[in-house]
Design a protein around this motif. Structure first.
Motif, PDB file in Angstrom:
ATOM      1  N   VAL A 116       0.872  -1.167   0.000  1.00  0.00           N
ATOM      2  CA  VAL A 116       0.000   0.000   0.000  1.00  0.00           C
ATOM      3  C   VAL A 116       0.914   1.223   0.000  1.00  0.00           C
ATOM      4  O   VAL A 116       1.818   1.303   0.832  1.00  0.00           O
ATOM      5  N   PRO A 117       0.736   2.166  -0.935  1.00  0.00           N
ATOM      6  CA  PRO A 117       1.592   3.348  -0.960  1.00  0.00           C
ATOM      7  C   PRO A 117       1.590   4.059   0.396  1.00  0.00           C
ATOM      8  O   PRO A 117       0.545   4.281   0.988  1.00  0.00           O
TER       9      PRO A 117
ATOM     10  N   VAL B 178      -4.579  -6.560   2.668  1.00  0.00           N
ATOM     11  CA  VAL B 178      -4.611  -5.840   1.391  1.00  0.00           C
ATOM     12  C   VAL B 178      -5.643  -6.396   0.421  1.00  0.00           C
ATOM     13  O   VAL B 178      -5.891  -5.780  -0.606  1.00  0.00           O
TER      14      VAL B 178
ATOM     15  N   LYS C 241      -8.299  -4.159  -1.518  1.00  0.00           N
ATOM     16  CA  LYS C 241      -7.959  -2.736  -1.484  1.00  0.00           C
ATOM     17  C   LYS C 241      -7.548  -2.290  -2.878  1.00  0.00           C
ATOM     18  O   LYS C 241      -6.655  -2.861  -3.484  1.00  0.00           O
ATOM     19  N   VAL C 242      -8.211  -1.278  -3.378  1.00  0.00           N
ATOM     20  CA  VAL C 242      -7.953  -0.768  -4.713  1.00  0.00           C
ATOM     21  C   VAL C 242      -6.586  -0.094  -4.778  1.00  0.00           C
ATOM     22  O   VAL C 242      -5.896  -0.159  -5.787  1.00  0.00           O
ATOM     23  N   GLU C 243      -6.165   0.523  -3.667  1.00  0.00           N
ATOM     24  CA  GLU C 243      -4.906   1.265  -3.671  1.00  0.00           C
ATOM     25  C   GLU C 243      -3.673   0.375  -3.580  1.00  0.00           C
ATOM     26  O   GLU C 243      -2.543   0.859  -3.686  1.00  0.00           O
ATOM     27  N   ALA C 244      -3.835  -0.935  -3.364  1.00  0.00           N
ATOM     28  CA  ALA C 244      -2.683  -1.839  -3.282  1.00  0.00           C
ATOM     29  C   ALA C 244      -2.046  -1.978  -4.664  1.00  0.00           C
ATOM     30  O   ALA C 244      -2.715  -2.190  -5.664  1.00  0.00           O
ATOM     31  N   VAL C 245      -0.714  -1.820  -4.701  1.00  0.00           N
ATOM     32  CA  VAL C 245       0.040  -1.876  -5.954  1.00  0.00           C
ATOM     33  C   VAL C 245       1.121  -2.940  -5.838  1.00  0.00           C
ATOM     34  O   VAL C 245       1.496  -3.330  -4.732  1.00  0.00           O
TER      35      VAL C 245
END
Length: 158
Positions: free
Chosen positions: A112-113, A126, A129-133
């Protein structure tokens, strides 16, 4: 049951409020008496007979109020603790997952940023979670990201 508790708690609360009020009155009387006297010898009786007992009554009233309001909460905590202790442990077979099986087994690593950990893609922290990269291997190599203690990903990334 509820009426029995009200019968025992209400007098304690009333006694607490009465002690607080009496203590406040005594403190005001003591202050008034002390303020009218010029010499310390004449102030001492007001301190001994009004201010010190008034402070003691205020403390006693505060304790009674805290006890009167805290006992139902304490009973509830004890009840919940009893339920927790009496609950039987769930076997791994009943949940559909073995007790020794890892929580997450995916090979894809995510972060996660702004976070400090890297995770497996199916880690519950995570997952969804959409923000997980995907993990940046430079951050892992530099030590800025550590492995998640829940999903325990392997030490190497892609």
């Amino acid at each position: 049951m509820r009426t029995a508790r009200l019968r025992t708690v209400r007098p304690v609360l009333l006694a607490g409020w009465a002690a607080l009020a009496a203590g406040a009155v005594l403190c005001v009387l003591g202050w008034y008496g002390v303020s009218g006297e010029r010499y310390a010898e004449r102030q001492l009786p007001y301190l001994a007979s009004c201010t010190i007992p008034g402070a003691a009554l205020i403390i006693a009233g505060a304790v009674l109020l805290a006890h009167g309001r805290g006992s139902p909460a304490g009973e509830r905590v004890e009840e919940l603790y009893g339920l927790l202790v009496s609950a039987e442990p769930v076997d791994g077979d009943e949940t559909g997952r073995a007790a020794d099986a890892p929580l997450a087994i995916s090979g894809e690593m995510l972060m996660v940023p702004g976070g400090t950990l890297w995770h497996r893609a199916d880690c519950p922290l995570v997952a969804g979670k959409v923000e997980a990269v995907p993990v940046d291997s430079k951050l892992v190599a530099s030590g800025e990201l550590g492995p998640c203690p829940i999903c325990e990903p392997a030490g190497e990334t892609d």
